[in-house]
Motif scaffolding. Structure first.
Motif, PDB file in Angstrom:
ATOM      1  N   GLN A  55       0.833  -1.188   0.000  1.00 42.61           N
ATOM      2  CA  GLN A  55       0.000   0.000   0.000  1.00 42.61           C
ATOM      3  C   GLN A  55       0.875   1.248   0.000  1.00 42.61           C
ATOM      4  O   GLN A  55       1.894   1.295   0.674  1.00 42.61           O
ATOM      5  CB  GLN A  55      -0.891   0.050   1.243  1.00 42.61           C
ATOM      6  CG  GLN A  55      -1.876  -1.096   1.377  1.00 42.61           C
ATOM      7  CD  GLN A  55      -2.498  -1.118   2.768  1.00 42.61           C
ATOM      8  OE1 GLN A  55      -2.059  -1.866   3.629  1.00 42.61           O
ATOM      9  NE2 GLN A  55      -3.514  -0.305   2.970  1.00 42.61           N
ATOM     10  N   ARG A  57       0.339   5.343   0.715  1.00 37.42           N
ATOM     11  CA  ARG A  57      -0.612   6.353   1.172  1.00 37.42           C
ATOM     12  C   ARG A  57      -0.530   7.597   0.278  1.00 37.42           C
ATOM     13  O   ARG A  57       0.565   8.102   0.005  1.00 37.42           O
ATOM     14  CB  ARG A  57      -0.322   6.742   2.619  1.00 37.42           C
ATOM     15  CG  ARG A  57      -1.384   7.657   3.230  1.00 37.42           C
ATOM     16  CD  ARG A  57      -0.925   8.165   4.592  1.00 37.42           C
ATOM     17  NE  ARG A  57      -0.748   7.092   5.543  1.00 37.42           N
ATOM     18  CZ  ARG A  57      -1.729   6.573   6.291  1.00 37.42           C
ATOM     19  NH1 ARG A  57      -2.954   7.057   6.163  1.00 37.42           N
ATOM     20  NH2 ARG A  57      -1.478   5.606   7.133  1.00 37.42           N
ATOM     21  N   TRP A  62      -5.487   5.230  -0.157  1.00 36.87           N
ATOM     22  CA  TRP A  62      -4.469   4.232  -0.450  1.00 36.87           C
ATOM     23  C   TRP A  62      -4.398   3.927  -1.932  1.00 36.87           C
ATOM     24  O   TRP A  62      -5.408   3.921  -2.640  1.00 36.87           O
ATOM     25  CB  TRP A  62      -4.759   2.934   0.298  1.00 36.87           C
ATOM     26  CG  TRP A  62      -4.603   3.012   1.783  1.00 36.87           C
ATOM     27  CD1 TRP A  62      -5.603   2.972   2.710  1.00 36.87           C
ATOM     28  CD2 TRP A  62      -3.373   3.137   2.512  1.00 36.87           C
ATOM     29  NE1 TRP A  62      -5.069   3.067   3.975  1.00 36.87           N
ATOM     30  CE2 TRP A  62      -3.713   3.175   3.882  1.00 36.87           C
ATOM     31  CE3 TRP A  62      -2.039   3.234   2.133  1.00 36.87           C
ATOM     32  CZ2 TRP A  62      -2.759   3.280   4.883  1.00 36.87           C
ATOM     33  CZ3 TRP A  62      -1.080   3.354   3.131  1.00 36.87           C
ATOM     34  CH2 TRP A  62      -1.434   3.374   4.486  1.00 36.87           C
ATOM     35  N   ASN A 164       4.453  11.790   1.112  1.00 36.81           N
ATOM     36  CA  ASN A 164       3.409  11.025   0.446  1.00 36.81           C
ATOM     37  C   ASN A 164       2.909  11.756  -0.805  1.00 36.81           C
ATOM     38  O   ASN A 164       2.792  12.984  -0.804  1.00 36.81           O
ATOM     39  CB  ASN A 164       2.233  10.794   1.390  1.00 36.81           C
ATOM     40  CG  ASN A 164       2.583   9.882   2.539  1.00 36.81           C
ATOM     41  OD1 ASN A 164       3.454   9.023   2.410  1.00 36.81           O
ATOM     42  ND2 ASN A 164       1.927  10.062   3.676  1.00 36.81           N
TER      43      ASN A 164
END
Length: 207
Positions: A55, A57, A62, A164
């Motif tokens: 996964q 983020r 996700w 991210n």
């Protein structure tokens, strides 16, 4: 590199270790066993592949990413992403790997015990491509260390230092760029500090 890091008090940034949920218990698919037994090297390509799902983020939620790696030169040979956790993601990656490499009968595809890899769709797809399905023990990341190490490198070198991604599209683009750099330029200690592409090109058994 290790000596210089110790000299200057530099340590690699690592993420928190999280428990892996949704692993199939051993009683599910008892006929599928571990054919690898932590033997992570092979002398020729397309004899042993590793795969897993992770996964990433993003600001939109996700992103699920499946990757297939050839144990011979640690090259990423296929990958797929999706906005939801579905068995279809790993099937797309597997089908792309088969189309790209066209492995001979008997190539082993090894994974952990995630529910995606014990589903009938996965087993039937692999067997129709004449692959041998192999799965590690439950809650044992060392059985699939090659792909686990790749995901750790991807996140530690691309995701965590830069933050991210804001969108899933950005995450896909960053993953694509990382895979290209990894395959073509990333030096690998197990390959004599050569990139996966260079290692394969210098071998007479190049696929």
């Amino acid at each position: 590199m290790a000596r210089l890091m110790r000299l200057h008090g530099i340590a690699a940034a690592r993420c928190r270790i999280k428990s892996r949920a949704r692993a199939a218990p051993p009683r599910r698919r008892p006929e599928v066993v571990d054919l690898v037994r932590r033997r992570f090297t092979v002398p020729v390509p397309n004899r042993l592949w590793f795969t897993d799902l992770t996964q990433v983020r993003t600001g939109q939620g996700w992103l699920w990413a499946a990757v297939v790696i050839d144990a011979y030169n640690r090259e990423v040979i296929s990958w797929a992403t999706a906005a939801r956790d579905t068995p279809g993601t790993v099937l797309i990656a597997l089908n792309d790997a088969v189309k790209t490499r066209r492995p001979a009968a008997g190539c082993v595809i090894h994974s952990d015990r995630g529910y995606q890899f014990t589903a009938w769709d996965w087993l039937n797809t692999a067997r129709s491509a004449r692959l041998q399905v192999s799965i590690g023990e439950r809650k044992s990341c060392y059985d699939n260390a090659v792909i686990e190490s790749w995901f750790a490198s991807f996140k530690n070198e691309e995701i965590y230092p830069k933050g991210n991604p804001f969108t899933r599209s950005e995450a896909r683009a960053r993953m694509f760029n990382y895979i290209w750099q990894y395959n073509n330029h990333r030096l690998h200690s197990s390959l004599g500090y050569r990139s996966p592409k260079d290692y394969a090109a210098q071998s007479s058994t190049c696929p």
